[in-house]
Design an enzyme around this catalytic site. Structure first.
Site, PDB file in Angstrom:
ATOM      1  N   CYS A   4       0.845  -1.199   0.000  1.00  0.00           N
ATOM      2  CA  CYS A   4       0.000   0.000   0.000  1.00  0.00           C
ATOM      3  C   CYS A   4       0.884   1.255   0.000  1.00  0.00           C
ATOM      4  O   CYS A   4       1.724   1.435   0.885  1.00  0.00           O
ATOM      5  CB  CYS A   4      -0.908  -0.021   1.235  1.00  0.00           C
ATOM      6  N   CYS A   7       0.627   3.308   3.184  1.00  0.00           N
ATOM      7  CA  CYS A   7       1.330   2.660   4.299  1.00  0.00           C
ATOM      8  C   CYS A   7       2.835   2.876   4.150  1.00  0.00           C
ATOM      9  O   CYS A   7       3.541   3.079   5.146  1.00  0.00           O
ATOM     10  CB  CYS A   7       0.997   1.168   4.355  1.00  0.00           C
ATOM     11  N   ASP A  30      -0.804  16.088  -1.631  1.00  0.00           N
ATOM     12  CA  ASP A  30      -1.119  15.209  -2.757  1.00  0.00           C
ATOM     13  C   ASP A  30      -0.085  15.415  -3.855  1.00  0.00           C
ATOM     14  O   ASP A  30       0.317  16.540  -4.143  1.00  0.00           O
ATOM     15  CB  ASP A  30      -2.535  15.513  -3.274  1.00  0.00           C
ATOM     16  N   HIS A  46      -4.243   0.743   8.495  1.00  0.00           N
ATOM     17  CA  HIS A  46      -4.763   0.531   7.141  1.00  0.00           C
ATOM     18  C   HIS A  46      -6.227   0.086   7.161  1.00  0.00           C
ATOM     19  O   HIS A  46      -6.569  -0.955   7.715  1.00  0.00           O
ATOM     20  CB  HIS A  46      -3.928  -0.518   6.398  1.00  0.00           C
ATOM     21  N   GLY A  92     -14.471   6.927  -7.736  1.00  0.00           N
ATOM     22  CA  GLY A  92     -13.181   7.472  -8.141  1.00  0.00           C
ATOM     23  C   GLY A  92     -12.032   7.155  -7.201  1.00  0.00           C
ATOM     24  O   GLY A  92     -10.949   7.726  -7.326  1.00  0.00           O
ATOM     25  N   HIS A  97      -6.474   2.891   0.571  1.00  0.00           N
ATOM     26  CA  HIS A  97      -6.189   3.173   1.993  1.00  0.00           C
ATOM     27  C   HIS A  97      -7.022   4.407   2.323  1.00  0.00           C
ATOM     28  O   HIS A  97      -6.848   5.451   1.671  1.00  0.00           O
ATOM     29  CB  HIS A  97      -4.682   3.426   2.178  1.00  0.00           C
ATOM     30  N   HIS A  99      -8.591   7.687   2.969  1.00  0.00           N
ATOM     31  CA  HIS A  99      -7.966   9.016   2.974  1.00  0.00           C
ATOM     32  C   HIS A  99      -9.018  10.083   2.717  1.00  0.00           C
ATOM     33  O   HIS A  99     -10.018   9.834   2.049  1.00  0.00           O
ATOM     34  CB  HIS A  99      -6.842   9.116   1.944  1.00  0.00           C
TER      35      HIS A  99
HETATM   36  P1  5GP Z   1      -8.405   8.791  -4.684  1.00  0.00           P
HETATM   37  O1  5GP Z   1      -8.713   8.950  -6.137  1.00  0.00           O
HETATM   38  O2  5GP Z   1      -8.018   7.353  -4.351  1.00  0.00           O
HETATM   39  O3  5GP Z   1      -9.460   9.338  -3.796  1.00  0.00           O
HETATM   40  O4  5GP Z   1      -7.146   9.703  -4.421  1.00  0.00           O
HETATM   41  C1  5GP Z   1      -5.836   9.235  -4.356  1.00  0.00           C
HETATM   42  C2  5GP Z   1      -4.950  10.452  -4.332  1.00  0.00           C
HETATM   43  O5  5GP Z   1      -3.655  10.039  -3.966  1.00  0.00           O
HETATM   44  C3  5GP Z   1      -4.829  11.156  -5.694  1.00  0.00           C
HETATM   45  O6  5GP Z   1      -5.243  12.519  -5.550  1.00  0.00           O
HETATM   46  C4  5GP Z   1      -3.353  11.014  -6.032  1.00  0.00           C
HETATM   47  O7  5GP Z   1      -2.824  12.152  -6.678  1.00  0.00           O
HETATM   48  C5  5GP Z   1      -2.711  10.770  -4.679  1.00  0.00           C
HETATM   49  N1  5GP Z   1      -1.511   9.960  -4.726  1.00  0.00           N
HETATM   50  C6  5GP Z   1      -1.340   8.766  -5.372  1.00  0.00           C
HETATM   51  N2  5GP Z   1      -0.104   8.286  -5.169  1.00  0.00           N
HETATM   52  C7  5GP Z   1       0.527   9.192  -4.377  1.00  0.00           C
HETATM   53  C8  5GP Z   1       1.848   9.232  -3.828  1.00  0.00           C
HETATM   54  O8  5GP Z   1       2.695   8.361  -4.022  1.00  0.00           O
HETATM   55  N3  5GP Z   1       2.153  10.315  -3.051  1.00  0.00           N
HETATM   56  C9  5GP Z   1       1.251  11.311  -2.805  1.00  0.00           C
HETATM   57  N4  5GP Z   1       1.664  12.335  -2.041  1.00  0.00           N
HETATM   58  N5  5GP Z   1      -0.010  11.295  -3.311  1.00  0.00           N
HETATM   59  C10 5GP Z   1      -0.358  10.242  -4.090  1.00  0.00           C
HETATM   60 ZN    ZN Z   2      -2.337   1.268   3.651  1.00  0.00          ZN
END
Ligand code: 5GP
Ligand code: ZN
Length: 110
Positions: A4, A7, A30, A46, A92, A97, A99
């Site tokens: 993850c 994580c 982000d 997690h 989306g 994990h 968030h």
């Molecule tokens: P979701 O679409 O799952 O709600 O949002 C996931 C968010 O995580 C996205 O806005 C994406 O830009 C962010 N994200 C994905 N991988 C990483 C990463 O490795 N580091 C950071 N800081 N953000 C990430």
């Molecule tokens: Zn996780």
């Protein structure tokens, strides 16, 4: 959760720009911001999504909500921010994990 990405950020195996931290949550910028301020607030434990947060985990649920508020205060955006969680692929969610997106600095619809 070995694979993850969040994580790994929590374990400091992957770098991230951390803006706020408590014993139970981490807030970091982000990687692909959708607003001038775009921070992710995550529990250090997690859970795949909000649906996966156990119903009796009221303490953590409250701390997450208050942690989002405190992160906003630390960032200087109190009184002017939006909080979003995407639950499931259909909504989306990409990272499995739990968030919360903390967004500020532009007009949002809705
Ligand atoms: P979701 O679409 O799952 O709600 O949002 C996931 C968010 O995580 C996205 O806005 C994406 O830009 C962010 N994200 C994905 N991988 C990483 C990463 O490795 N580091 C950071 N800081 N953000 C990430
Ligand atoms: Zn996780």
């Amino acid at each position: 959760m070995d694979d993850c990405i969040f994580c790994k950020i929590i374990r400091r195996e992957v770098p991230a720009e951390i803006v706020y931290e408590t014993d139970e949550l981490l807030a970091f910028k982000d990687i692909s911001p959708l607003a001038p301020t775009h921070v992710l607030v995550v529990p250090k434990s997690h859970f795949a999504s909000l649906d996966d947060l156990p119903a009796d985990n009221v303490d953590l649920a409250g701390k997450l909500l208050l942690g989002i508020r405190d992160t906003a205060a630390k960032l200087g955006i109190s009184g002017g921010y939006k909080v979003v969680t995407n639950c499931g692929e259909a909504a989306g969610q990409v990272v499995g994990h739990l968030h919360f997106h903390l967004l500020a600095g532009k007009k949002f619809t809705p």
